[in-house]
Design a protein around this motif. Structure first.
Motif, PDB file in Angstrom:
ATOM      1  N   PHE A  68       0.844  -1.200   0.000  1.00  0.00           N
ATOM      2  CA  PHE A  68       0.000   0.000   0.000  1.00  0.00           C
ATOM      3  C   PHE A  68       0.882   1.255   0.000  1.00  0.00           C
ATOM      4  O   PHE A  68       0.916   1.993   0.980  1.00  0.00           O
ATOM      5  CB  PHE A  68      -0.916   0.015   1.238  1.00  0.00           C
ATOM      6  N   PRO A  69       1.593   1.512  -1.116  1.00  0.00           N
ATOM      7  CA  PRO A  69       2.511   2.661  -1.113  1.00  0.00           C
ATOM      8  C   PRO A  69       1.788   4.000  -1.223  1.00  0.00           C
ATOM      9  O   PRO A  69       2.296   5.015  -0.790  1.00  0.00           O
ATOM     10  CB  PRO A  69       3.402   2.418  -2.326  1.00  0.00           C
ATOM     11  N   ASP A  70       0.596   4.057  -1.809  1.00  0.00           N
ATOM     12  CA  ASP A  70      -0.127   5.305  -1.977  1.00  0.00           C
ATOM     13  C   ASP A  70      -1.164   5.461  -0.875  1.00  0.00           C
ATOM     14  O   ASP A  70      -1.887   4.516  -0.549  1.00  0.00           O
ATOM     15  CB  ASP A  70      -0.819   5.352  -3.337  1.00  0.00           C
ATOM     16  N   PHE A  71      -1.264   6.641  -0.373  1.00  0.00           N
ATOM     17  CA  PHE A  71      -2.248   6.933   0.666  1.00  0.00           C
ATOM     18  C   PHE A  71      -3.348   7.809   0.082  1.00  0.00           C
ATOM     19  O   PHE A  71      -3.504   8.963   0.440  1.00  0.00           O
ATOM     20  CB  PHE A  71      -1.597   7.645   1.861  1.00  0.00           C
ATOM     21  N   GLY A  72      -4.110   7.310  -0.866  1.00  0.00           N
ATOM     22  CA  GLY A  72      -5.219   8.061  -1.437  1.00  0.00           C
ATOM     23  C   GLY A  72      -4.838   8.798  -2.703  1.00  0.00           C
ATOM     24  O   GLY A  72      -5.707   9.276  -3.421  1.00  0.00           O
ATOM     25  N   GLY A  73      -3.614   8.959  -3.027  1.00  0.00           N
ATOM     26  CA  GLY A  73      -3.194   9.595  -4.251  1.00  0.00           C
ATOM     27  C   GLY A  73      -3.387  11.100  -4.269  1.00  0.00           C
ATOM     28  O   GLY A  73      -3.270  11.716  -5.325  1.00  0.00           O
ATOM     29  N   LYS A  74      -3.696  11.717  -3.187  1.00  0.00           N
ATOM     30  CA  LYS A  74      -3.896  13.154  -3.168  1.00  0.00           C
ATOM     31  C   LYS A  74      -2.567  13.845  -2.866  1.00  0.00           C
ATOM     32  O   LYS A  74      -1.824  13.432  -1.997  1.00  0.00           O
ATOM     33  CB  LYS A  74      -4.911  13.556  -2.107  1.00  0.00           C
ATOM     34  N   GLU A  75      -2.337  14.906  -3.628  1.00  0.00           N
ATOM     35  CA  GLU A  75      -1.135  15.688  -3.368  1.00  0.00           C
ATOM     36  C   GLU A  75      -1.509  16.891  -2.522  1.00  0.00           C
ATOM     37  O   GLU A  75      -2.542  17.523  -2.752  1.00  0.00           O
ATOM     38  CB  GLU A  75      -0.507  16.150  -4.672  1.00  0.00           C
ATOM     39  N   VAL A  76      -0.692  17.184  -1.631  1.00  0.00           N
ATOM     40  CA  VAL A  76      -0.944  18.317  -0.753  1.00  0.00           C
ATOM     41  C   VAL A  76      -0.073  19.472  -1.233  1.00  0.00           C
ATOM     42  O   VAL A  76       1.152  19.371  -1.292  1.00  0.00           O
ATOM     43  CB  VAL A  76      -0.611  17.973   0.720  1.00  0.00           C
ATOM     44  N   LYS A  77      -0.735  20.580  -1.605  1.00  0.00           N
ATOM     45  CA  LYS A  77      -0.004  21.754  -2.057  1.00  0.00           C
ATOM     46  C   LYS A  77      -0.286  22.884  -1.079  1.00  0.00           C
ATOM     47  O   LYS A  77      -1.431  23.201  -0.782  1.00  0.00           O
ATOM     48  CB  LYS A  77      -0.443  22.162  -3.460  1.00  0.00           C
ATOM     49  N   ILE A  78       0.756  23.456  -0.628  1.00  0.00           N
ATOM     50  CA  ILE A  78       0.626  24.589   0.279  1.00  0.00           C
ATOM     51  C   ILE A  78       1.078  25.824  -0.467  1.00  0.00           C
ATOM     52  O   ILE A  78       2.249  25.955  -0.854  1.00  0.00           O
ATOM     53  CB  ILE A  78       1.471  24.386   1.550  1.00  0.00           C
ATOM     54  N   GLU A  79       0.131  26.697  -0.715  1.00  0.00           N
ATOM     55  CA  GLU A  79       0.459  27.920  -1.418  1.00  0.00           C
ATOM     56  C   GLU A  79       0.100  29.107  -0.537  1.00  0.00           C
ATOM     57  O   GLU A  79      -0.929  29.113   0.116  1.00  0.00           O
ATOM     58  CB  GLU A  79      -0.310  28.004  -2.735  1.00  0.00           C
ATOM     59  N   GLY A  80       0.927  30.069  -0.543  1.00  0.00           N
ATOM     60  CA  GLY A  80       0.674  31.265   0.228  1.00  0.00           C
ATOM     61  C   GLY A  80       1.506  32.396  -0.320  1.00  0.00           C
ATOM     62  O   GLY A  80       2.361  32.203  -1.202  1.00  0.00           O
ATOM     63  N   PRO A  81       1.274  33.578   0.189  1.00  0.00           N
ATOM     64  CA  PRO A  81       2.062  34.707  -0.318  1.00  0.00           C
ATOM     65  C   PRO A  81       3.527  34.561   0.090  1.00  0.00           C
ATOM     66  O   PRO A  81       3.835  34.152   1.207  1.00  0.00           O
ATOM     67  CB  PRO A  81       1.423  35.926   0.353  1.00  0.00           C
ATOM     68  N   GLN A  82       4.373  34.841  -0.842  1.00  0.00           N
ATOM     69  CA  GLN A  82       5.797  34.737  -0.575  1.00  0.00           C
ATOM     70  C   GLN A  82       6.302  36.089  -0.072  1.00  0.00           C
ATOM     71  O   GLN A  82       6.046  37.115  -0.692  1.00  0.00           O
ATOM     72  CB  GLN A  82       6.535  34.333  -1.840  1.00  0.00           C
ATOM     73  N   GLU A  83       6.988  36.051   1.027  1.00  0.00           N
ATOM     74  CA  GLU A  83       7.479  37.289   1.618  1.00  0.00           C
ATOM     75  C   GLU A  83       8.918  37.530   1.187  1.00  0.00           C
ATOM     76  O   GLU A  83       9.746  36.626   1.231  1.00  0.00           O
ATOM     77  CB  GLU A  83       7.400  37.225   3.144  1.00  0.00           C
ATOM     78  N   LEU A  84       9.190  38.751   0.802  1.00  0.00           N
ATOM     79  CA  LEU A  84      10.546  39.124   0.438  1.00  0.00           C
ATOM     80  C   LEU A  84      11.145  39.973   1.553  1.00  0.00           C
ATOM     81  O   LEU A  84      10.467  40.790   2.167  1.00  0.00           O
ATOM     82  CB  LEU A  84      10.544  39.919  -0.871  1.00  0.00           C
ATOM     83  N   PHE A  85      12.381  39.781   1.798  1.00  0.00           N
ATOM     84  CA  PHE A  85      13.053  40.578   2.817  1.00  0.00           C
ATOM     85  C   PHE A  85      14.445  40.930   2.332  1.00  0.00           C
ATOM     86  O   PHE A  85      15.001  40.270   1.455  1.00  0.00           O
ATOM     87  CB  PHE A  85      13.112  39.836   4.155  1.00  0.00           C
TER      88      PHE A  85
END
Length: 157
Positions: free
Chosen positions: A37-54
């Motif tokens: 059982f190598p796949d856990f549902g096949g869903k990819e988790v994408k975390i998107e947010g504003p990128q901060e520049l410094f």
């Protein structure tokens, strides 16, 4: 005579073998689970947010100032005996007469043993104690040592 355990009732004798078997079993189950059982549902988790520049700023290193060391504590004067005090001392005769009769010292006094009663402790106090004459009486009886006055030593005790 101490009681001895029978081999059948002794659990610690089999503890190590049971621990090793349970560890091997759990590892085998984990390997099988990941193999089949190598796949856990096949869903990819994408975390998107504003990128901060410094911006990176260089911070100048501060320098420690060389301050002069604090002044040493004043030495406390110790009174040495003066010559006048030493002249007043008289030394008695130190010769021993071997033929003189010496009386024995008196026998020691018998001290009666005093049986002390157990102290009674009070649990509650109706009136709080106060010093006789108040705090002013205590402060008037305080005498500061003369040596400390001359050395200039001050402070709270």
């Amino acid at each position: 005579m101490p009681l001895r355990k029978t081999k059948k009732a002794d659990l610690m004798a089999k503890y190590r073998r049971v621990f090793e078997i349970s560890l091997i079993t759990s590892l085998v189950l984990m390997i099988v689970a990941f193999k089949f059982f190598p796949d856990f549902g096949g869903k990819e988790v994408k975390i998107e947010g504003p990128q901060e520049l410094f911006t990176v700023e260089d911070i100048q290193q501060t320098k420690q100032e060389n301050r002069p060391p604090p002044p040493p504590k004043p030495p406390i004067p110790i009174e040495a005996p003066s010559d006048e005090v030493l002249e007043d001392i008289e030394i008695g005769e130190t010769e021993i007469d071997i033929n003189a009769n010496v009386e024995a010292p008196p026998p020691p006094k018998e001290d009666k043993k005093i049986v002390e009663e157990e102290p009674q402790y009070f649990v509650a106090v109706e009136e709080m104690p106060e010093p006789i004459g108040g705090i002013q009486a205590i402060q008037s009886k305080i005498v500061y040592p003369e040596i400390a006055k001359r050395a200039g030593v001050e402070g709270k005790v």
